[in-house]
Motif scaffolding. Structure first.
Motif, PDB file in Angstrom:
ATOM      1  N   GLY A  61      40.207  25.911   6.672  1.00 54.85           N
ATOM      2  CA  GLY A  61      39.520  26.800   5.664  1.00 54.85           C
ATOM      3  C   GLY A  61      38.019  27.121   6.777  1.00 54.85           C
ATOM      4  N   ILE A  62      37.749  26.298   6.933  1.00 56.35           N
ATOM      5  CA  ILE A  62      35.832  26.451   7.324  1.00 56.35           C
ATOM      6  C   ILE A  62      36.150  26.836   8.554  1.00 56.35           C
ATOM      7  CG2 ILE A  62      35.843  24.314   8.525  1.00 56.35           C
ATOM      8  CD1 ILE A  62      32.759  26.367   7.195  1.00 56.35           C
ATOM      9  N   ASN A  63      37.354  26.582   9.769  1.00 61.05           N
ATOM     10  CA  ASN A  63      37.677  27.282  10.609  1.00 61.05           C
ATOM     11  C   ASN A  63      37.660  29.284  10.544  1.00 61.05           C
ATOM     12  OD1 ASN A  63      40.063  28.247  12.925  1.00 61.05           O
ATOM     13  ND2 ASN A  63      39.267  26.438  13.735  1.00 61.05           N
ATOM     14  N   ILE A  79      44.042  33.167   1.515  1.00 61.31           N
ATOM     15  CA  ILE A  79      45.348  33.290   1.880  1.00 61.31           C
ATOM     16  C   ILE A  79      46.492  32.205   1.889  1.00 61.31           C
ATOM     17  CG2 ILE A  79      47.138  34.854   2.296  1.00 61.31           C
ATOM     18  CD1 ILE A  79      45.446  36.586   2.535  1.00 61.31           C
ATOM     19  N   SER A  80      45.248  31.540   3.276  1.00 58.93           N
ATOM     20  CA  SER A  80      46.302  30.368   3.147  1.00 58.93           C
ATOM     21  C   SER A  80      46.973  28.861   2.439  1.00 58.93           C
ATOM     22  CB  SER A  80      46.298  29.923   4.944  1.00 58.93           C
ATOM     23  OG  SER A  80      44.499  29.349   4.992  1.00 58.93           O
ATOM     24  N   ALA A 129      45.353  29.631  14.437  1.00 57.43           N
ATOM     25  CA  ALA A 129      46.772  31.016  13.901  1.00 57.43           C
ATOM     26  C   ALA A 129      46.664  31.441  12.393  1.00 57.43           C
ATOM     27  CB  ALA A 129      48.092  30.657  14.160  1.00 57.43           C
ATOM     28  N   PRO A 130      46.347  32.112  11.987  1.00 60.77           N
ATOM     29  CA  PRO A 130      46.312  33.263  11.083  1.00 60.77           C
ATOM     30  C   PRO A 130      47.267  32.949  10.122  1.00 60.77           C
ATOM     31  CG  PRO A 130      46.899  34.907  12.576  1.00 60.77           C
ATOM     32  CD  PRO A 130      46.823  34.078  13.452  1.00 60.77           C
ATOM     33  N   THR A 135      48.655  40.754  10.665  1.00 59.21           N
ATOM     34  CA  THR A 135      49.902  41.582  11.374  1.00 59.21           C
ATOM     35  C   THR A 135      49.312  41.211  12.699  1.00 59.21           C
ATOM     36  OG1 THR A 135      50.390  43.381  11.945  1.00 59.21           O
ATOM     37  CG2 THR A 135      49.251  43.513  11.044  1.00 59.21           C
ATOM     38  N   LEU A 136      49.722  41.679  13.369  1.00 63.93           N
ATOM     39  CA  LEU A 136      48.935  41.607  15.100  1.00 63.93           C
ATOM     40  C   LEU A 136      47.507  42.142  15.132  1.00 63.93           C
ATOM     41  CD1 LEU A 136      51.502  41.788  17.378  1.00 63.93           C
ATOM     42  CD2 LEU A 136      50.283  40.103  16.764  1.00 63.93           C
TER      43      LEU A 136
END
Length: 439
Positions: A61-63, A79-80, A129-130, A135-136
């Motif tokens: 999260g901090i990343n 979201i993650s 990775a998000p 999307t890209l």
């Protein structure tokens, strides 16, 4: 708590200890922290009596926040599931977004980045990775999907946004399956009444009557198509979303309207028929790109008979001077390649195409009301929505819709309907001298 801000950050030799995560968060914020913020290392900042709180629960999260300061990094962490939010429902985080209205992020200076990295460890700032819902970035879409607003890339963008799940949209949008601004006669109307009122307003502005031919481009799930067909109008609708087209065509058959109505899975630019009495575009203009307005309105002109009317309904900026591109969160998670500009640019391009503008109005407060109702639906149906599309995607929609409601309330965005006509050789109106519709 000591607050280190960019140039205020001391060199390492003067730092007795590493910065806590809360202190690092403060270095990324321009101004005070308006709500309670805490992290997995036990540090915290912001007012103790805040109704709302954010907690970074993992190093990932901090990343996200450190590598993309601003709405994109915060969205990634939320979201993650690496940032917990307390005080609101994820289907309607409006209240915490309103409380965070004045929260501004800044990109840290080189010195601040070094200090942050030393405190967290360099691995915490390596790109990761998000969330899969993202999307890209714009520059990578060119290589994989083609130039912006090419047919292939537009199709991919529409697929990303609309081919989520028809069941999910039924739960959020309600029975009308209408994903555009409703029109409220008063604030006591239900969402369904206001959506029906919107279709009636468009129908009346276009002076449609039994036997007329209507082209509805960007037709979504066919709400306008079916509304007009029920009144004897022959309608062709076009959408780039395969799932929308299939749902809409099935609904047309269910209602016995197949002799009058058709929804095609098609780029609007591939519609071959012409000579229509009217054309409606409800929520398409946001997707086509500002530089493509001349060809877009040229297409509209080419499809109308002399004297034919068109109505353009779209989200706009409150002026014509800002960037047309959407913010990072909207571009990566909601409307890739979406562009907005003020209604002045839209009207200018309509007029430059030789079309005449008859009427224009701003429905900005109506969209705030519409979004509020969609969020209520998402909250009420949260468990089924999560089961249908996953918690991350459901969070995206709650965040997007609540944030958009706030944007319409604060005049960050507007919603304009422009009514126009294709004049004949005599340059005369074929409509009453004064507005003929019931608002």
């Amino acid at each position: 708590m000591t607050t280190f801000k960019d140039s205020q950050l001391p060199p390492f030799s003067e730092l007795g200890t590493k910065l806590s995560i809360a202190e690092i968060f403060e270095t990324l914020v321009d101004g005070g922290v308006p709500i309670r913020f805490s992290a997995y290392d036990g540090s915290s900042t912001g007012p103790d009596d805040s109704k709302f709180s954010l907690e970074i629960t993992t190093p990932r999260g901090i990343n996200y926040i450190a590598t993309a300061p601003g709405d994109l990094g915060m969205a990634r962490a939320y979201i993650s599931g690496d940032m917990a939010v307390d005080g609101v429902h994820p289907g309607d985080p409006y209240d915490i977004l309103k409380a965070m209205t004045d929260l501004k992020f800044r990109r840290p200076s080189a010195l601040a980045l070094v200090t942050i990295a030393r405190s967290l460890g360099w691995d915490a700032l390596k790109p990761i990775a998000p969330p899969p819902q993202e999307t890209l970035p714009r520059w990578r879409r060119i290589a994989l999907e083609g130039l912006r607003h090419s047919k292939n890339r537009d199709a991919e963008v529409i697929h990303h946004h609309y081919d989520v799940s028809n069941r999910f949209y039924e739960l959020v949008l309600g029975p009308s399956m209408t994903y555009t601004c409703a029109c409220y006669a008063d604030e006591n109307q239900t969402l369904e009444q206001a959506q029906e009122n919107k279709y009636r307003l468009v129908f009346e502005k276009l002076r449609l009557k039994e036997g007329d031919r209507l082209l509805d481009i960007g037709c979504g799930w066919g709400g306008m198509v079916r509304y007009a067909a029920r009144r004897g109008v022959k309608v062709i609708g076009a959408t780039l979303s395969k799932e929308q087209a299939e749902w809409a065509q099935a609904k047309i058959v269910e209602e016995g309207l197949q002799d009058l109505a058709e929804v095609r899975h098609s780029d609007y630019r591939d519609i071959a028929e012409s000579g229509f009495d009217a054309l409606s575009s409800i929520g398409l203009t946001e997707h086509i790109g500002v530089q493509n307005y001349p060809s877009y309105f040229g297409f509209i002109k080419s499809k109308l008979r002399d004297g034919g009317l068109f109505l353009n309904h779209c989200i706009t900026r409150p002026d014509n001077t800002r960037t047309t591109k959407a913010g990072d969160f909207i571009d990566r998670y909601v409307f890739p390649d979406g562009e907005l500009i003020g209604s002045g640019r839209i009207i200018t391009d309509i007029q430059n195409m030789g079309l005449e503008v008859l009427h224009e109005e701003n429905l900005r407060p109506h969209y705030a009301l519409t979004l509020h109702e969609w969020c209520k639906n998402l909250v009420a149906n949260w468990d089924e929505c999560v089961e249908e599309v996953g918690e991350g995607t459901a969070k995206v929609w709650g965040l997007y819709m609540a944030g958009s409601q706030l944007g319409f309330e604060r005049n960050v965005v507007q919603l304009h309907q422009v009514l126009g006509m294709k004049l004949g050789d005599k340059q005369t109106w074929d409509v009453p001298l004064r507005p003929w519709w019931n608002a």
